[in-house]
Design an enzyme around this catalytic site. Structure first.
Site, PDB file in Angstrom:
ATOM      1  N   SER A 186       1.021  -1.127  -0.133  1.00  0.00           N
ATOM      2  CA  SER A 186       0.531   0.219  -0.099  1.00  0.00           C
ATOM      3  C   SER A 186       0.686   1.512  -0.207  1.00  0.00           C
ATOM      4  O   SER A 186       1.710   1.630  -1.297  1.00  0.00           O
ATOM      5  CB  SER A 186      -0.754  -0.004   1.183  1.00  0.00           C
ATOM      6  OG  SER A 186      -1.941   1.047   1.258  1.00  0.00           O
ATOM      7  N   THR A 187       0.919   2.837   1.167  1.00  0.00           N
ATOM      8  CA  THR A 187       2.014   3.409   1.210  1.00  0.00           C
ATOM      9  C   THR A 187       3.522   3.309   0.965  1.00  0.00           C
ATOM     10  O   THR A 187       3.953   1.849   1.740  1.00  0.00           O
ATOM     11  CB  THR A 187       1.170   3.894   2.431  1.00  0.00           C
ATOM     12  OG1 THR A 187       0.105   4.125   2.573  1.00  0.00           O
ATOM     13  CG2 THR A 187       1.886   4.883   1.981  1.00  0.00           C
ATOM     14  N   HIS A 213      -2.496  -1.121  -3.177  1.00  0.00           N
ATOM     15  CA  HIS A 213      -3.892   0.068  -2.952  1.00  0.00           C
ATOM     16  C   HIS A 213      -3.626   1.495  -4.004  1.00  0.00           C
ATOM     17  O   HIS A 213      -2.293   2.255  -3.136  1.00  0.00           O
ATOM     18  CB  HIS A 213      -4.029   0.298  -1.336  1.00  0.00           C
ATOM     19  CG  HIS A 213      -4.205  -1.100  -0.744  1.00  0.00           C
ATOM     20  ND1 HIS A 213      -3.855  -1.103   0.954  1.00  0.00           N
ATOM     21  CD2 HIS A 213      -4.671  -2.173  -0.353  1.00  0.00           C
ATOM     22  CE1 HIS A 213      -4.522  -1.641   1.521  1.00  0.00           C
ATOM     23  NE2 HIS A 213      -4.436  -3.448   0.799  1.00  0.00           N
ATOM     24  N   ASP A 310      -4.272  -4.971   5.828  1.00  0.00           N
ATOM     25  CA  ASP A 310      -4.556  -6.351   4.875  1.00  0.00           C
ATOM     26  C   ASP A 310      -3.877  -7.498   4.147  1.00  0.00           C
ATOM     27  O   ASP A 310      -2.618  -6.701   4.400  1.00  0.00           O
ATOM     28  CB  ASP A 310      -5.202  -4.712   3.413  1.00  0.00           C
ATOM     29  CG  ASP A 310      -6.001  -5.521   2.724  1.00  0.00           C
ATOM     30  OD1 ASP A 310      -6.695  -6.906   2.377  1.00  0.00           O
ATOM     31  OD2 ASP A 310      -5.052  -5.247   0.990  1.00  0.00           O
TER      32      ASP A 310
END
Length: 366
Positions: A186-187, A213, A310
């Site tokens: 993600s990030t 993401h 997640d």
């Protein structure tokens, strides 16, 4: 207080963002009209986080970001339009070291600021806590450090002697039933994907499926950028696609990627985002679907930088069932949320810094 520098050439956008951040109560806000002003304020204001427009006069967002990462590395969140040009430039910015992206509303921002504001605040607060000291141009360092051990092969070279994957703990997969690698991030994920995928050879024997993401507008440009960097073929999954060795499949943004078994083999599908999962594309849902089409011994999971949890539960269960998993270590993760949860759950077979994950994947036991 979080010191935030808002860089945007639009007076209206600056005013609307000022209202969002000041109403939140935990931000001290300063503004720059372009990249030149932003660089001048780096030392005087010393921001904890920066929001950066992509397209600006005098010094655009990409050039400004590159200078920021050299002169005073600071977490940067890109504010991008949803145009094709803006999306491609934003993906390049993420590769240069920006930690995340928020898509500007497709209509007038003043009409959508109530829905846009909470997402922006959550993203910026997370970015302000990000570690960026080791992410700048990491992919190039990884390629150099692994060059002696792993030489990416040209994509057009004949693959005449594919060997079974060195993955899984209960024996090799047969050529007719190869295993799968599931990657979640993600990030800070795009540079991490560079570092993971670029060193892998063209004849890597298992398909690799990636849930990053990201909004829908950016996953296509991300796939095209990775395809140009890697010996492996990289595509975005927008229609039912049979997964094959030597290929990487990027989940479409704002949707979920799932795997299903058909008579012809295993297929990746792009499915509507499921409300039971908070983040999309969902790593958890992808890993669960992978466990539904192959035994654990023919699956590998890699969880890299990203906020939240997640994928951690599903990958921990994969390890418990006999699969192989790897979590990025805290020392290199931009945000040690997702991999940290996997480690805390006892679900990581290997915990490795980012520059060593490719080698760990290649050396995973048969």
């Amino acid at each position: 207080m979080i010191r935030i520098l808002v860089v945007d050439d639009s007076p209206l956008v600056r005013r609307l963002l000022a209202e969002v951040f000041r109403a939140a109560g935990d931000f001290e806000v300063a503004f720059a009209r372009d990249g030149v002003e932003a660089l001048e304020m780096l030392k005087s204001f010393e921001p904890h986080v920066i929001t950066l427009d992509v397209q600006m006069p005098r010094l655009n967002g990409l050039a400004c970001l590159d200078r920021i990462m050299v002169e005073r590395p600071t977490p940067v969140v890109m504010l991008s339009s949803l145009t094709a040009e803006g999306a491609a430039e934003t993906v390049e910015a993420l590769a240069l070291g920006a930690v995340d992206v928020v898509a500007k509303p497709s209509r007038a921002m003043s009409l959508e600021i109530e829905a846009f504001g909470p997402l922006l605040l959550e993203t910026v607060r997370t970015a302000a806590r990000a570690r960026i000291r080791r992410t700048h141009r990491l992919a190039e360092r990884v390629r150099s450090s692994l060059a002696a051990a792993v030489e990416p092969r040209p994509r057009d070279r004949a693959r005449t002697s594919r060997r079974p994957a060195r993955l899984g703990v209960a024996g090799p997969a047969t050529s007719s039933e190869a295993g799968l690698v599931v990657v979640g991030c993600s990030t800070g994920g795009p540079p991490a994907l560079d570092a993971l995928l670029a060193p892998l050879p063209a004849d890597f024997p298992w398909p690799i499926l990636v849930a990053q993401h990201m909004p829908r507008a950016f996953t296509g440009p991300l796939a095209r950028r990775l395809d140009g960097l890697c010996a492996l073929e990289v595509t975005e999954v927008t229609a039912p696609t049979r997964v094959e060795p030597g290929k990487v499949y990027i989940a479409r943004g704002d949707a979920d990627m799932i795997l299903v078994r058909r008579a012809e083999g295993i297929f990746a599908l792009s499915a509507p985002a499921h409300p039971d999962h908070r983040w999309h594309p969902s790593v958890e849902r992808l890993m669960e679907s992978a466990r539904g089409v192959l035994p654990a011994q023919q699956l590998a999971g890699v969880l890299m930088t990203g906020m939240g949890s997640d994928g951690a539960r599903a990958m921990a269960q994969l390890r418990a069932d006999g699969g192989w998993t790897c979590a990025e270590s805290e020392e290199t993760a931009v945000v040690w949320g997702m991999p940290g949860e996997l480690v805390r759950a006892g679900g990581a077979t290997v915990v490795a810094p980012l520059e060593e994950i490719s080698a760990a994947l290649l050396a995973a036991p048969r």
